[in-house]
Write a protein that holds these residues in place. Structure first.
Motif, mmCIF file in Angstrom:
data_model
loop_
_atom_site.group_PDB
_atom_site.id
_atom_site.type_symbol
_atom_site.label_atom_id
_atom_site.label_comp_id
_atom_site.label_asym_id
_atom_site.label_seq_id
_atom_site.Cartn_x
_atom_site.Cartn_y
_atom_site.Cartn_z
ATOM 1 N N ASN A 137 0.829 -1.210 0.000
ATOM 2 C CA ASN A 137 0.000 0.000 0.000
ATOM 3 C C ASN A 137 0.863 1.259 0.000
ATOM 4 O O ASN A 137 0.554 2.242 -0.687
ATOM 5 N N GLY A 138 1.957 1.237 0.753
ATOM 6 C CA GLY A 138 2.866 2.376 0.798
ATOM 7 C C GLY A 138 3.533 2.625 -0.548
ATOM 8 O O GLY A 138 3.687 3.767 -0.972
ATOM 9 N N ILE A 139 3.920 1.555 -1.219
ATOM 10 C CA ILE A 139 4.543 1.690 -2.542
ATOM 11 C C ILE A 139 3.548 2.290 -3.527
ATOM 12 O O ILE A 139 3.886 3.201 -4.290
ATOM 13 N N GLU A 140 2.314 1.803 -3.504
ATOM 14 C CA GLU A 140 1.287 2.347 -4.395
ATOM 15 C C GLU A 140 1.017 3.817 -4.083
ATOM 16 O O GLU A 140 0.856 4.628 -4.992
ATOM 17 N N ALA A 141 0.982 4.170 -2.793
ATOM 18 C CA ALA A 141 0.758 5.565 -2.411
ATOM 19 C C ALA A 141 1.894 6.455 -2.915
ATOM 20 O O ALA A 141 1.651 7.571 -3.398
ATOM 21 N N GLU A 142 3.131 5.975 -2.822
ATOM 22 C CA GLU A 142 4.270 6.737 -3.321
ATOM 23 C C GLU A 142 4.193 6.923 -4.832
ATOM 24 O O GLU A 142 4.499 8.002 -5.340
ATOM 25 N N LYS A 143 3.773 5.882 -5.535
ATOM 26 C CA LYS A 143 3.622 5.985 -6.996
ATOM 27 C C LYS A 143 2.564 7.024 -7.349
ATOM 28 O O LYS A 143 2.749 7.831 -8.262
ATOM 29 N N ARG A 144 1.429 7.000 -6.626
ATOM 30 C CA ARG A 144 0.367 7.985 -6.880
ATOM 31 C C ARG A 144 0.860 9.397 -6.597
ATOM 32 O O ARG A 144 0.598 10.334 -7.355
ATOM 33 N N LYS A 145 1.594 9.554 -5.503
ATOM 34 C CA LYS A 145 2.117 10.861 -5.116
ATOM 35 C C LYS A 145 3.074 11.379 -6.191
ATOM 36 O O LYS A 145 3.028 12.551 -6.565
ATOM 37 N N GLN A 146 3.915 10.506 -6.690
ATOM 38 C CA GLN A 146 4.857 10.886 -7.742
ATOM 39 C C GLN A 146 4.112 11.281 -9.015
ATOM 40 O O GLN A 146 4.441 12.281 -9.653
ATOM 41 N N GLN A 147 3.077 10.514 -9.379
ATOM 42 C CA GLN A 147 2.289 10.827 -10.569
ATOM 43 C C GLN A 147 1.591 12.172 -10.419
ATOM 44 O O GLN A 147 1.572 12.984 -11.346
ATOM 45 N N GLU A 148 1.032 12.436 -9.222
ATOM 46 C CA GLU A 148 0.380 13.723 -8.966
ATOM 47 C C GLU A 148 1.386 14.865 -9.103
ATOM 48 O O GLU A 148 1.065 15.920 -9.651
ATOM 49 N N PHE A 149 2.606 14.646 -8.612
ATOM 50 C CA PHE A 149 3.643 15.669 -8.718
ATOM 51 C C PHE A 149 3.950 15.985 -10.173
ATOM 52 O O PHE A 149 4.014 17.149 -10.574
ATOM 53 N N PHE A 150 4.154 14.925 -10.982
ATOM 54 C CA PHE A 150 4.488 15.148 -12.388
ATOM 55 C C PHE A 150 3.342 15.827 -13.135
ATOM 56 O O PHE A 150 3.574 16.682 -13.987
ATOM 57 N N GLU A 151 2.101 15.474 -12.805
ATOM 58 C CA GLU A 151 0.956 16.122 -13.441
ATOM 59 C C GLU A 151 0.883 17.597 -13.052
ATOM 60 O O GLU A 151 0.628 18.461 -13.897
ATOM 61 N N LEU A 152 1.130 17.886 -11.782
ATOM 62 C CA LEU A 152 1.115 19.264 -11.309
ATOM 63 C C LEU A 152 2.261 20.062 -11.944
ATOM 64 O O LEU A 152 2.071 21.205 -12.378
ATOM 65 N N ALA A 153 3.441 19.457 -12.044
ATOM 66 C CA ALA A 153 4.585 20.121 -12.671
ATOM 67 C C ALA A 153 4.284 20.431 -14.141
ATOM 68 O O ALA A 153 4.636 21.509 -14.641
ATOM 69 N N GLU A 154 3.644 19.504 -14.822
ATOM 70 C CA GLU A 154 3.280 19.727 -16.229
ATOM 71 C C GLU A 154 2.292 20.885 -16.355
ATOM 72 O O GLU A 154 2.424 21.744 -17.230
ATOM 73 N N ARG A 155 1.294 20.921 -15.460
ATOM 74 C CA ARG A 155 0.334 22.024 -15.485
ATOM 75 C C ARG A 155 1.043 23.355 -15.217
ATOM 76 O O ARG A 155 0.734 24.375 -15.828
ATOM 77 N N PHE A 156 2.004 23.331 -14.277
ATOM 78 C CA PHE A 156 2.768 24.539 -13.955
ATOM 79 C C PHE A 156 3.552 25.016 -15.179
ATOM 80 O O PHE A 156 3.543 26.206 -15.518
ATOM 81 N N ARG A 157 4.223 24.103 -15.866
ATOM 82 C CA ARG A 157 5.005 24.460 -17.057
ATOM 83 C C ARG A 157 4.123 25.027 -18.164
ATOM 84 O O ARG A 157 4.552 25.895 -18.910
ATOM 85 N N ASN A 158 2.896 24.528 -18.265
ATOM 86 C CA ASN A 158 1.999 24.960 -19.340
ATOM 87 C C ASN A 158 1.128 26.157 -18.973
ATOM 88 O O ASN A 158 0.406 26.665 -19.829
ATOM 89 N N ALA A 159 1.197 26.601 -17.717
ATOM 90 C CA ALA A 159 0.339 27.705 -17.276
ATOM 91 C C ALA A 159 0.754 28.997 -17.968
ATOM 92 O O ALA A 159 1.939 29.326 -18.057
ATOM 93 N N THR A 160 -0.238 29.715 -18.485
ATOM 94 C CA THR A 160 0.035 30.997 -19.131
ATOM 95 C C THR A 160 -0.428 32.164 -18.261
ATOM 96 O O THR A 160 0.094 33.268 -18.371
ATOM 97 N N ASP A 161 -1.384 31.909 -17.388
ATOM 98 C CA ASP A 161 -1.893 32.937 -16.489
ATOM 99 C C ASP A 161 -0.947 33.045 -15.290
ATOM 100 O O ASP A 161 -0.692 32.057 -14.602
ATOM 101 N N PRO A 162 -0.402 34.251 -15.030
ATOM 102 C CA PRO A 162 0.549 34.406 -13.915
ATOM 103 C C PRO A 162 -0.026 33.984 -12.552
ATOM 104 O O PRO A 162 0.680 33.386 -11.748
ATOM 105 N N GLU A 163 -1.288 34.275 -12.309
ATOM 106 C CA GLU A 163 -1.890 33.888 -11.029
ATOM 107 C C GLU A 163 -2.005 32.373 -10.919
ATOM 108 O O GLU A 163 -1.762 31.801 -9.856
ATOM 109 N N GLU A 164 -2.384 31.732 -12.019
ATOM 110 C CA GLU A 164 -2.471 30.268 -12.046
ATOM 111 C C GLU A 164 -1.080 29.659 -11.841
ATOM 112 O O GLU A 164 -0.909 28.707 -11.093
#
Length: 97
Positions: free
Chosen positions: A55-82
């Motif tokens: 369960n811990g390994i799966e949670a770490e994988k999910r956390k890592q995936q969420e991080f990469f998705e958030l980082a991608e959204r950050f890189r693609n953000a055009t609105d300064p506030e976003e």
């Protein structure tokens, strides 16, 4: 006779069933918690540890995936506030609150 795909699946299943003996030392409080969880779930302490680790390994994988998705959204953000909001969220993920 098994097809190539069937042989791959059978080999993968065999590999999943192999066990490796691993010795770990747990703090007394953690060991007691594992025993209590195992007792309530009617499992051995060993099986409970395996489930907790899986369960811990799966949670770490999910956390890592969420991080990469958030980082991608950050890189693609055009609105300064976003971008600021997403950057703050990334910071919290990396450094905590």
């Amino acid at each position: 006779m098994h097809s190539g795909a069937e042989r791959c699946i059978i080999e993968a299943m065999k590999n999943q069933l192999k066990s490796v003996r691993q010795s770990v030392s747990l703090p007394a409080k953690t060991a007691a918690q594992v025993r209590n969880l195992a007792k309530t779930r009617r499992l051995s302490s060993n099986r409970m540890l395996v489930e907790l680790i899986e369960n811990g390994i799966e949670a770490e994988k999910r956390k890592q995936q969420e991080f990469f998705e958030l980082a991608e959204r950050f890189r693609n953000a055009t609105d300064p506030e976003e971008a600021k909001r997403l950057g703050d969220a990334l910071g919290r993920m990396i450094f905590g609150n």
